[in-house]
Motif scaffolding. Structure first.
Motif, PDB file in Angstrom:
ATOM      1  N   MET A   1       0.846  -1.174   0.000  1.00  0.00           N
ATOM      2  CA  MET A   1       0.000   0.000   0.000  1.00  0.00           C
ATOM      3  C   MET A   1       0.888   1.232   0.000  1.00  0.00           C
ATOM      4  N   THR A   2       0.544   2.187  -0.851  1.00  0.00           N
ATOM      5  CA  THR A   2       1.318   3.423  -0.952  1.00  0.00           C
ATOM      6  C   THR A   2       0.579   4.558  -0.257  1.00  0.00           C
ATOM      7  N   LYS A   3       1.264   5.692  -0.150  1.00  0.00           N
ATOM      8  CA  LYS A   3       0.635   6.860   0.452  1.00  0.00           C
ATOM      9  C   LYS A   3      -0.608   7.267  -0.336  1.00  0.00           C
ATOM     10  N   ALA A   4      -0.536   7.174  -1.667  1.00  0.00           N
ATOM     11  CA  ALA A   4      -1.685   7.514  -2.506  1.00  0.00           C
ATOM     12  C   ALA A   4      -2.864   6.589  -2.213  1.00  0.00           C
ATOM     13  N   ASP A   5      -2.600   5.308  -1.988  1.00  0.00           N
ATOM     14  CA  ASP A   5      -3.663   4.358  -1.636  1.00  0.00           C
ATOM     15  C   ASP A   5      -4.290   4.719  -0.294  1.00  0.00           C
ATOM     16  N   ILE A   6      -3.461   5.078   0.668  1.00  0.00           N
ATOM     17  CA  ILE A   6      -3.960   5.468   1.991  1.00  0.00           C
ATOM     18  C   ILE A   6      -4.850   6.696   1.868  1.00  0.00           C
ATOM     19  N   VAL A   7      -4.381   7.707   1.134  1.00  0.00           N
ATOM     20  CA  VAL A   7      -5.157   8.936   0.959  1.00  0.00           C
ATOM     21  C   VAL A   7      -6.483   8.625   0.283  1.00  0.00           C
ATOM     22  N   SER A   8      -6.451   7.805  -0.744  1.00  0.00           N
ATOM     23  CA  SER A   8      -7.665   7.438  -1.477  1.00  0.00           C
ATOM     24  C   SER A   8      -8.657   6.702  -0.576  1.00  0.00           C
ATOM     25  N   ASN A   9      -8.179   5.744   0.196  1.00  0.00           N
ATOM     26  CA  ASN A   9      -9.051   4.982   1.099  1.00  0.00           C
ATOM     27  C   ASN A   9      -9.675   5.865   2.168  1.00  0.00           C
ATOM     28  N   ILE A  10      -8.880   6.737   2.778  1.00  0.00           N
ATOM     29  CA  ILE A  10      -9.409   7.635   3.804  1.00  0.00           C
ATOM     30  C   ILE A  10     -10.431   8.587   3.192  1.00  0.00           C
ATOM     31  N   SER A  11     -10.139   9.090   2.012  1.00  0.00           N
ATOM     32  CA  SER A  11     -11.059   9.995   1.331  1.00  0.00           C
ATOM     33  C   SER A  11     -12.385   9.296   1.040  1.00  0.00           C
ATOM     34  N   ASP A  12     -12.333   8.061   0.574  1.00  0.00           N
ATOM     35  CA  ASP A  12     -13.552   7.308   0.280  1.00  0.00           C
ATOM     36  C   ASP A  12     -14.367   7.029   1.540  1.00  0.00           C
ATOM     37  N   LYS A  13     -13.688   6.708   2.641  1.00  0.00           N
ATOM     38  CA  LYS A  13     -14.392   6.359   3.879  1.00  0.00           C
ATOM     39  C   LYS A  13     -14.972   7.566   4.596  1.00  0.00           C
ATOM     40  N   THR A  14     -14.311   8.723   4.486  1.00  0.00           N
ATOM     41  CA  THR A  14     -14.759   9.896   5.237  1.00  0.00           C
ATOM     42  C   THR A  14     -15.526  10.912   4.408  1.00  0.00           C
ATOM     43  N   GLY A  15     -15.379  10.860   3.092  1.00  0.00           N
ATOM     44  CA  GLY A  15     -16.042  11.844   2.246  1.00  0.00           C
ATOM     45  C   GLY A  15     -15.279  13.156   2.145  1.00  0.00           C
ATOM     46  N   ILE A  16     -14.084  13.211   2.698  1.00  0.00           N
ATOM     47  CA  ILE A  16     -13.247  14.414   2.626  1.00  0.00           C
ATOM     48  C   ILE A  16     -12.463  14.359   1.319  1.00  0.00           C
ATOM     49  N   GLU A  17     -12.256  15.518   0.712  1.00  0.00           N
ATOM     50  CA  GLU A  17     -11.535  15.556  -0.563  1.00  0.00           C
ATOM     51  C   GLU A  17     -10.107  15.048  -0.409  1.00  0.00           C
ATOM     52  N   LYS A  18      -9.610  14.436  -1.498  1.00  0.00           N
ATOM     53  CA  LYS A  18      -8.283  13.822  -1.460  1.00  0.00           C
ATOM     54  C   LYS A  18      -7.185  14.829  -1.150  1.00  0.00           C
ATOM     55  N   ASN A  19      -7.290  16.052  -1.661  1.00  0.00           N
ATOM     56  CA  ASN A  19      -6.254  17.061  -1.395  1.00  0.00           C
ATOM     57  C   ASN A  19      -6.189  17.401   0.088  1.00  0.00           C
ATOM     58  N   ASP A  20      -7.352  17.467   0.755  1.00  0.00           N
ATOM     59  CA  ASP A  20      -7.374  17.752   2.192  1.00  0.00           C
ATOM     60  C   ASP A  20      -6.793  16.584   2.982  1.00  0.00           C
ATOM     61  N   VAL A  21      -7.150  15.369   2.585  1.00  0.00           N
ATOM     62  CA  VAL A  21      -6.623  14.185   3.265  1.00  0.00           C
ATOM     63  C   VAL A  21      -5.111  14.103   3.072  1.00  0.00           C
ATOM     64  N   LEU A  22      -4.638  14.384   1.858  1.00  0.00           N
ATOM     65  CA  LEU A  22      -3.201  14.362   1.588  1.00  0.00           C
ATOM     66  C   LEU A  22      -2.473  15.363   2.483  1.00  0.00           C
ATOM     67  N   ALA A  23      -3.033  16.552   2.647  1.00  0.00           N
ATOM     68  CA  ALA A  23      -2.414  17.570   3.507  1.00  0.00           C
ATOM     69  C   ALA A  23      -2.349  17.086   4.951  1.00  0.00           C
ATOM     70  N   ILE A  24      -3.396  16.410   5.406  1.00  0.00           N
ATOM     71  CA  ILE A  24      -3.422  15.907   6.783  1.00  0.00           C
ATOM     72  C   ILE A  24      -2.398  14.794   6.970  1.00  0.00           C
TER      73      ILE A  24
END
Length: 96
Positions: A1-24
Motif C-alpha cells: 500500500m502506498t501513500k496515494a492508496d492510503i489517501v484514497s481509502n481515507i477519502s472514500d471512507k470519510t467523504g473528505i476531498e483527497k487534497n485535504d486528506v493528503l495535507a493531513i
C-alpha cells in the motif's frame, strides 16, 4: 500500500476531498519526523510507538581491504507495534 492508496481509502471512507486528506497525512508524517528528530518518541495508543533506538559504537570490518573500522554511535528510528495491533495482524493476515 502506498501513500496515494492510503489517501484514497481515507477519502472514500470519510467523504473528505483527497487534497485535504493528503495535507493531513503529510502533516502527520511531518510531525512524527520532527518529534523523532528532536529526540521525542511518539506514542499512539492501540497502534504503536515511533521510537528512537540508540546504537553503541562498534568495530566493523572492511573485508575487501582487510581493515577494521570504527562505526560511531548513532540513533535510528524504529516502530514498535502495540500488542493489539500485533495480535490482529497475526490472526488475520493471509499470505498470498
Amino acid at each position: 500500500m502506498t501513500k496515494a492508496d492510503i489517501v484514497s481509502n481515507i477519502s472514500d471512507k470519510t467523504g473528505i476531498e483527497k487534497n485535504d486528506v493528503l495535507a493531513i497525512v503529510e502533516a502527520f508524517m511531518s510531525e512524527v519526523k520532527d518529534s523523532l528528530e528532536s529526540g521525542d518518541n511518539v506514542y499512539l495508543r492501540g497502534f504503536g510507538s515511533f521510537i528512537i533506538k540508540k546504537r553503541a559504537e562498534k568495530t566493523g570490518r572492511n573485508i575487501s581491504k582487510n581493515t577494521t573500522i570504527k562505526i560511531p554511535a548513532h540513533n535510528i528510528p524504529a516502530f514498535k507495534p502495540a500488542k493489539t495491533f500485533t495480535e490482529g495482524v497475526k490472526t488475520k493476515v493471509v499470505v498470498k
